[in-house]
Write an enzyme that holds these catalytic residues in place. Structure first.
Site, mmCIF file in Angstrom:
data_model
loop_
_atom_site.group_PDB
_atom_site.id
_atom_site.type_symbol
_atom_site.label_atom_id
_atom_site.label_comp_id
_atom_site.label_asym_id
_atom_site.label_seq_id
_atom_site.Cartn_x
_atom_site.Cartn_y
_atom_site.Cartn_z
ATOM 1 N N TYR A 153 0.842 -1.206 0.000
ATOM 2 C CA TYR A 153 0.000 0.000 0.000
ATOM 3 C C TYR A 153 0.873 1.252 0.000
ATOM 4 C CZ TYR A 153 -2.816 3.613 2.460
ATOM 5 O OH TYR A 153 -3.434 4.776 2.865
ATOM 6 N N LYS A 157 1.292 5.229 -2.215
ATOM 7 C CA LYS A 157 1.204 6.588 -1.667
ATOM 8 C C LYS A 157 2.528 7.335 -1.861
ATOM 9 C CE LYS A 157 -3.089 6.448 -0.214
ATOM 10 N NZ LYS A 157 -4.100 7.403 -0.682
HETATM 11 N N1 NAP Z 1 -7.911 5.763 7.717
HETATM 12 C C1 NAP Z 1 -6.597 5.934 7.889
HETATM 13 O O1 NAP Z 1 -6.038 5.661 8.961
HETATM 14 C C2 NAP Z 1 -5.758 6.476 6.771
HETATM 15 C C3 NAP Z 1 -4.394 6.650 7.029
HETATM 16 C C4 NAP Z 1 -3.590 7.174 6.030
HETATM 17 C C5 NAP Z 1 -4.148 7.546 4.823
HETATM 18 N N2 NAP Z 1 -5.486 7.360 4.585
HETATM 19 C C6 NAP Z 1 -6.006 7.800 3.286
HETATM 20 O O2 NAP Z 1 -7.160 8.613 3.498
HETATM 21 C C7 NAP Z 1 -8.074 8.440 2.398
HETATM 22 C C8 NAP Z 1 -9.449 8.041 2.927
HETATM 23 O O3 NAP Z 1 -9.306 6.823 3.642
HETATM 24 P P1 NAP Z 1 -10.459 6.218 4.562
HETATM 25 O O4 NAP Z 1 -9.793 5.704 5.757
HETATM 26 O O5 NAP Z 1 -11.572 7.164 4.664
HETATM 27 O O6 NAP Z 1 -10.886 4.958 3.656
HETATM 28 P P2 NAP Z 1 -12.243 4.112 3.604
HETATM 29 O O7 NAP Z 1 -13.033 4.330 4.834
HETATM 30 O O8 NAP Z 1 -11.842 2.735 3.225
HETATM 31 O O9 NAP Z 1 -13.015 4.807 2.371
HETATM 32 C C9 NAP Z 1 -12.448 4.721 1.095
HETATM 33 C C10 NAP Z 1 -13.238 5.586 0.144
HETATM 34 O O10 NAP Z 1 -12.637 5.443 -1.165
HETATM 35 C C11 NAP Z 1 -13.649 5.052 -2.075
HETATM 36 N N3 NAP Z 1 -13.151 4.191 -3.144
HETATM 37 C C12 NAP Z 1 -12.473 3.034 -3.025
HETATM 38 N N4 NAP Z 1 -12.284 2.483 -4.243
HETATM 39 C C13 NAP Z 1 -12.869 3.327 -5.135
HETATM 40 C C14 NAP Z 1 -13.022 3.320 -6.531
HETATM 41 N N5 NAP Z 1 -12.569 2.321 -7.305
HETATM 42 N N6 NAP Z 1 -13.667 4.353 -7.121
HETATM 43 C C15 NAP Z 1 -14.159 5.365 -6.378
HETATM 44 N N7 NAP Z 1 -14.073 5.419 -5.048
HETATM 45 C C16 NAP Z 1 -13.422 4.407 -4.431
HETATM 46 C C17 NAP Z 1 -14.649 4.287 -1.230
HETATM 47 O O11 NAP Z 1 -15.895 4.199 -1.916
HETATM 48 P P3 NAP Z 1 -16.774 2.810 -1.842
HETATM 49 O O12 NAP Z 1 -17.560 2.866 -0.580
HETATM 50 O O13 NAP Z 1 -17.606 2.886 -3.069
HETATM 51 O O14 NAP Z 1 -15.795 1.679 -1.837
HETATM 52 C C18 NAP Z 1 -14.692 5.156 0.015
HETATM 53 O O15 NAP Z 1 -15.504 6.281 -0.190
HETATM 54 C C19 NAP Z 1 -7.434 7.399 1.481
HETATM 55 O O16 NAP Z 1 -6.717 8.052 0.468
HETATM 56 C C20 NAP Z 1 -6.478 6.662 2.403
HETATM 57 O O17 NAP Z 1 -5.429 6.044 1.704
HETATM 58 C C21 NAP Z 1 -6.294 6.829 5.533
#
Ligand code: NAP
Length: 238
Positions: A153, A157
């Site tokens: 992953y 990034k």
């Molecule tokens: N949570 C953390 O601790 C964390 C840490 C570091 C970075 N991040 C980054 O923060 C961002 C948000 O993460 P999150 O934790 O909110 O993730 P999440 O809860 O898993 O949500 C992911 C989002 O991305 C969408 N998505 C996934 N595949 C997609 C596709 N093919 N087309 C369009 N939309 C898609 C999902 O939509 P669906 O519902 O349709 O799948 C959902 O809205 C990401 O870039 C992640 O890498 C998160």
């Protein structure tokens, strides 16, 4: 009063960001969703004068952002002040010798190619001092001793960080930077936490989102653009 486009707003950090920008009066909040029907109704929480627009953006389809911009223009949206490339997947863990290569390929497509396609589609609509934010991760940091078996992953990034920095230099009028949200209690964050033997991620969506919104608000070409920032306003290592 800004027009803000965020991808992946139906849950997690994206949903938190959509709600936060909808609480600022007179904003237009464009929700980029692969399935627009999956979006919870946030209009009831919106401030006065806020317009909420849903548009289909599927990160798995390379033409999707360009089609979305055509759709927005038909709806009279010709300018974007802030774009947040938030949608991503994060389920490619394990040591390099055992990383699932098809999963890795999918992560690269959704987490690197799709934000680049979004950037290309949005650039003509981003005017002087508009902001393009690349949602990054602590997992992107190369300058550390690997501790979480998250290279599958993290490398996606890291690649995105590269795009963010290049965009800063290539587009003098656009503020472009990577932004890490912290380790957040979402589907993705909690899954990573369980992988690391924890019950859940350490910080809430609200904590992360209020920091992210402030960092984006404070960002100028001279302070954060071209860097990898964290949600608390500190500068991240690469
Ligand atoms: N949570 C953390 O601790 C964390 C840490 C570091 C970075 N991040 C980054 O923060 C961002 C948000 O993460 P999150 O934790 O909110 O993730 P999440 O809860 O898993 O949500 C992911 C989002 O991305 C969408 N998505 C996934 N595949 C997609 C596709 N093919 N087309 C369009 N939309 C898609 C999902 O939509 P669906 O519902 O349709 O799948 C959902 O809205 C990401 O870039 C992640 O890498 C998160």
């Amino acid at each position: 009063m800004s027009t803000v486009l965020i991808t992946g707003t139906n849950r997690g950090i994206g949903l938190g960001l959509a709600k936060a920008y909808a609480k600022q009066p007179n904003n237009t909040v464009v929700l980029g969703l692969r399935n627009p029907d999956s979006m919870p109704d946030i209009q009831g929480e919106a401030a006065e004068g806020v317009k909420i627009v849903k548009v289909k953006i599927d990160s798995g389809e390379i033409e999707s952002p360009r089609k979305a911009m055509e759709e927005l223009k038909k709806q009279g949206i010709e300018k974007l002040d802030i774009v947040i490339a938030n949608a991503a997947i994060g389920d490619c863990f394990g040591a390099l010798k055992e990383v699932d290569l098809s999963s890795f390929e999918e992560h690269w497509r959704i987490n690197v190619l799709a934000p680049l396609a979004l950037f290309q589609a949005c650039v003509p609509l981003i005017k002087e001092n508009g902001k393009f934010i690349w949602m990054s991760s602590g997992a992107s940091i190369i300058d550390r001793v690997p501790d979480k078996l998250d290279a599958g992953y993290g490398i996606t990034k890291s690649s995105m960080n590269y795009l963010a920095r290049y965009a800063h230099y290539e587009e003098p009028s656009i503020i472009s930077f990577s932004l890490s949200p912290g380790w957040v209690q979402t589907d993705m964050g909690d899954r990573g936490a369980r992988w690391a033997g924890m019950e859940k991620a350490p910080i809430t969506v609200d904590e992360s989102v209020s920091g992210i919104v402030k960092v984006i608000q404070d960002a100028t070409k001279d302070n954060y653009s071209g860097l990898h920032m964290r949600y608390d306003g500190s500068k991240s290592k690469w």
